[in-house]
Design a protein around this motif. Structure first.
Motif, PDB file in Angstrom:
ATOM      1  N   GLU A 242     -26.634 -95.528  -3.083  1.00 62.37           N
ATOM      2  CA  GLU A 242     -25.361 -95.588  -2.371  1.00 62.37           C
ATOM      3  C   GLU A 242     -24.515 -94.395  -2.775  1.00 62.37           C
TER       4      GLU A 242
ATOM      5  N   GLU B  38     -21.770 -91.513  10.632  1.00 60.86           N
ATOM      6  CA  GLU B  38     -21.911 -92.664   9.748  1.00 60.86           C
ATOM      7  C   GLU B  38     -20.548 -93.275   9.419  1.00 60.86           C
ATOM      8  N   LEU B  39     -19.577 -92.413   9.142  1.00 60.44           N
ATOM      9  CA  LEU B  39     -18.227 -92.917   8.851  1.00 60.44           C
ATOM     10  C   LEU B  39     -17.626 -93.637  10.056  1.00 60.44           C
TER      11      LEU B  39
ATOM     12  N   GLN C 244     -18.974 -97.115  10.213  1.00 58.81           N
ATOM     13  CA  GLN C 244     -18.302 -98.016   9.273  1.00 58.81           C
ATOM     14  C   GLN C 244     -16.932 -98.464   9.795  1.00 58.81           C
TER      15      GLN C 244
ATOM     16  N   SER D 286     -17.332-101.013  12.530  1.00 57.52           N
ATOM     17  CA  SER D 286     -17.713-102.334  12.033  1.00 57.52           C
ATOM     18  C   SER D 286     -16.521-103.080  11.467  1.00 57.52           C
ATOM     19  N   GLN D 287     -15.500-102.331  11.038  1.00 57.66           N
ATOM     20  CA  GLN D 287     -14.266-102.940  10.525  1.00 57.66           C
ATOM     21  C   GLN D 287     -13.195-103.067  11.622  1.00 57.66           C
TER      22      GLN D 287
END
Length: 858
Positions: free
Chosen positions: A42, A64-65, A68, A71-72
């Motif tokens: 990680e 990728e960020l 994330q 997803s939030q």
């Protein structure tokens, strides 16, 4: 649209997650690995982003960020990161396109549909476009107020989903309402209310739609349910429910609701609200509660006008001492008027304060609108019996709604005393009748004397005609159930003196004027009968029904209100509320017949929905102030009606007078007209018949004092089947002077006799009228109308016909004779017209002004 955002947000997160997997694929295109890579540790992507120098690496980290953030559910941040990734210019063509698609989805997830409109339109045209795309496109159109396009897109999205989100339908509902497509929106709105009862806006929308459609009952019910769920937040919304509840005929419920909310503190305890509450309690005939509310309003905001209202309420409660105090304060505060002084005078008189009453009547006489009535009172008070009468009234005063032997005042502002209205007197051969008859067994279920008369010519009542004769075929005219009966004798001008004791004054006048007039007399058949429900309801009304003044009935249901009448106006209310079938559709002929014999015929059509006298669905007049709904029109034979009239007849005309609307069919316009009645001419009668002569008598009773004289045994037209069964043609019947009497039938019956004399301060073209009412059916049968000089002017005769097919009784035909000019008016002739149709399906909505305008307007 929150649920929609959640769904699209999840879709975007999944898409970005898939994009992460594809990023690994692109890495493999650049670097071939001979062995599986070791497990990745990680790492902090933001730290990597800071140290990354390669554009491609930066783009991958940014993707990728973004995944994330998505997803939030931080869609705004995710979109910003994807935009940075595109700006690196480090992605290959296919990879960059995938990022753009992901960015588009994220833009939708933020709700910024307008920004993506071209993209959405393009994607909606592609085969297999998802329901979400159509919903997003419809939402974009909705934001741009392009409502027709929004409706099309939203419908496609909803239709394409097995389980459409409620928010999608909410968006469609908004678009439909914005375009005025309320009929289409209504079922959707009702579905939404059931599916999401927590949404306050939908309840208010549903109530507003009902109000706009004129359905106040539905609007009130909707708001009541909304209130139970806590959706009524403002005073305006709560007052709207209160007003609607009152408007649909439930003022008690409205008052209870308002008082409860005021006690809870969600409605202000101010003078305006207390005044409204007092008006509601007054309409509900709760005088005590109304007075209390009005007193609160007066304390908060003193007003002379409010003191007058309070004084009148206290008069209604027969609290004459407090009424006088309130009225004196109002007058001293500047509310001086003829009616105010009149009411104060009545309050003083009710307390036997004759001198104070005289002073107040003198003040009232100074005002034009009350001068005549006040002067009449002053003349009365000058009589030696005035003080004695006042004391008697004070000592013997009974509760409201019962007859008194003295003078009853204050029933209605400006009304002359109901002097001796409840008394009976012997006159002209009439026999006084003791209140209540001589025991329950001696009376029929509707209050007639059950037994035969002294000489047996009037037989005992055995239940009347309860079933049709074998000769009757349903749907046809009523056939004569007594075909073998022949006249016992005929009364003529030559032998009329022999039968004078059993003849009305009107019939004697006809014999005196027309030498060829004849009355065929048959054996008496007491054939009147009513449904068992009418009998049961009539007995239930005993001791409950009462009058608040002459024109306000309460406590009665379905049956005759007063089977044991104590005064004349109670007898007339029995006539007015008698059962005539639940509904009736009738077309008949009416004719003005000149003395020469020339006839002018017109057609009259009636569609009537009886709401009080309705066996299947009797209205509760305490909740809904209605007796009858009706629609009538008139035309020349073979012609179209030039007007259609709609009327609503009320049980309490003091609260709500008769409503009348007239539709001019040629222009399609409908007008509400002032209440018609009294001595206004009836259309098509050439002035021979007035509005209040239709059906022998109808309308308000306030212009007369109705004195119960007693009972008489006289010859009246009865069992008149042969005049309407088709055997008599109008050309044969309608002769100069009077109708042909060949098929008429007269019988000896007991009748109530009522004498109506003008009430002080009121005026009618007839100064005095005498009514004869059949004891078995409560139908007015004969009326003698005198001019103001006391001369018999017009004589009405209704031929009693028991309707054995529906167990009702009416008078067909009816005649009005003008004994001065020799003309007569024949009404309700249907020997050559179609039979009446009874108990057809009807509903209240059929008698709304809007319904009548659409249905009958050209």
């Amino acid at each position: 649209m929150n649920n929609f955002l959640l769904r699209t947000g999840l879709a975007a997160a999944l898409l970005l997650g898939a994009a992460g997997a594809r990023a690994q694929q692109y890495r493999s295109e650049v670097r071939e690995l001979d062995a599986p890579p070791p497990a990745e540790k990680e790492v902090d992507l933001r730290e990597q982003l800071k140290s990354a120098a390669d554009p491609y690496a930066k783009a991958m980290i940014l993707r990728e960020l973004a995944g994330q953030a998505a997803s939030q559910k931080d869609y705004k941040q995710a979109a910003a990161l994807l935009e940075q990734a595109l700006k690196t210019n480090g992605l290959s063509g296919p990879a960059a396109q995938q990022v753009r698609e992901a960015l588009s989805e994220l833009t939708l997830a933020t709700g910024n549909f307008k920004a993506q409109l071209p993209t959405l339109e393009k994607r909606a045209r592609e085969p297999g476009a998802s329901p979400e795309i159509f919903i997003a496109l419809g939402s974009a159109y909705l934001d741009l107020k392009r409502y027709p396009e929004a409706i099309t897109a939203l419908k496609k999205g909803i239709a394409g989903s097995a389980n459409p989100d409620p928010s999608w339908k909410q968006a469609l509902l908004g678009a439909l309402l914005a375009t005025g497509r309320e009929a289409e929106a209504l079922p959707l709105l009702q579905e939404q209310v059931r599916a999401q009862p927590q949404l306050r806006e939908n309840w208010l929308r549903l109530a507003a739609m009902a109000v706009k459609a004129g359905d106040k009952e539905r609007a009130a019910a909707t708001l009541e349910l909304a209130a139970r769920q806590g959706h009524l937040k403002t005073s305006e919304e709560r007052l709207q429910l209160i007003n609607l509840t009152a408007q649909i005929g439930a003022p008690f419920e409205a008052g209870s609701l308002m008082q409860g909310w005021m006690e809870e503190g969600v409605l202000a305890k101010d003078a305006s609200n207390y005044s409204t509450l007092a008006a509601l309690w007054s309409r509900a005939r709760e005088s005590g509660l109304a007075s209390a509310a009005l007193e609160q309003a007066q304390r908060l905001s003193p007003s002379a006008e409010r003191l007058l209202q309070l004084g009148q309420l206290q008069m209604n409660q027969e609290d004459y001492a407090r009424a006088a105090q309130s009225l004196e304060k109002a007058i001293n505060s500047g509310a001086k008027s003829g009616p105010a002084w009149m009411t104060l005078a009545m309050a003083r008189y009710q307390q036997a304060e004759v001198e104070a009453a005289v002073d107040a009547f003198r003040q009232a006489a100074e005002y034009p609108q009350s001068r005549k009535l006040a002067q009449d009172w002053l003349k009365y008070l000058e009589s030696g019996a005035a003080r004695e009468q006042a004391l008697m009234a004070l000592e013997r005063r009974q509760p409201r709604g019962t007859a008194t032997a003295g003078v009853r005042l204050g029933e209605k502002l400006g009304e002359a005393p109901l002097a001796l209205e409840g008394e009976t007197a012997s006159r002209g051969g009439a026999t006084p009748v003791a209140a209540g008859g001589s025991g329950e067994g001696a009376l029929t279920p509707v209050g007639a004397e059950r037994g035969r008369n002294a000489d047996g010519r009037i037989p005992a009542w055995d239940g009347g005609l309860r079933t049709p004769p074998a000769s009757y075929k349903p749907g046809q005219r009523l056939s004569d159930p007594y075909p073998q009966d022949q006249p016992l004798f005929r009364i003529t001008a030559a032998n009329v003196a022999q039968y004078a004791a059993q003849l009305s004054k009107g019939h004697k006048a006809l014999f005196a004027r027309y030498a060829d007039y004849v009355m065929p007399v048959y054996q008496t058949r007491r054939s009147a009968s009513y449904p068992q429900a009418i009998y049961d309801a009539t007995q239930a009304n005993l001791g409950k029904a009462k009058l608040l003044g002459s024109d306000a009935l309460e406590g009665a249901r379905l049956g005759f209100p007063f089977p044991k009448p104590q005064n004349g106006v109670e007898v007339m209310w029995n006539h007015r509320t008698r059962y005539r079938g639940d509904t009736v559709k009738a077309t008949y002929t009416q004719a003005v017949v000149q003395a020469s014999g020339r006839s002018d015929l017109t057609k009259q059509t009636f569609l009537t929905y009886f709401r009080y006298g309705n066996v299947k669905d009797p209205v509760d007049i305490a909740k809904k102030n209605i007796l009858v709904y009706g629609i009538t029109s008139g035309a020349k034979p073979g012609g179209s009606p030039e007007f259609v009239a709609l009327f609503h007849e009320t049980a309490n005309s003091l609260k709500d007078p008769r409503d009348v609307w007239v539709l001019l069919t040629r222009v399609g316009k409908m007008f509400r007209v002032p209440p018609v009645g009294y001595d206004q001419p009836f259309p098509g009668s050439d002035g021979l018949e007035f509005i209040d002569m239709v059906d022998m008598y109808n309308g308000a009773f306030d212009r007369y004092v109705w004195k119960l004289i007693g009972k008489r045994e006289i010859y009246i037209p009865y069992n008149a089947y042969r005049l309407s069964d088709g055997r008599v043609k109008y050309s044969q019947l309608l002769k100069g002077g009077h109708p042909d009497q060949g098929e008429a039938r007269y019988e000896l019956h007991r009748v109530w006799v009522i004498e109506a004399t003008e009430r002080g301060g009121k005026r009618h073209v007839f100064g005095k009228r005498t009514y004869y009412i059949d004891e078995d059916s409560w139908n007015v049968v004969l009326v003698e109308n005198e001019d103001r000089e006391g001369n018999l002017w017009r004589f009405q005769e209704g031929h009693v016909t028991p309707l054995y097919d529906v167990q009702a009784v009416t008078t067909v035909p009816s005649y009005t004779y003008d004994l001065k000019d020799g003309r007569y008016f024949a009404n309700r002739l249907f020997s050559e017209d179609a039979p009446f149709q009874y108990n057809l399906p009807m509903k209240d909505a059929d008698f709304l002004p809007a319904t009548v305008r659409v249905r009958y307007g050209r």
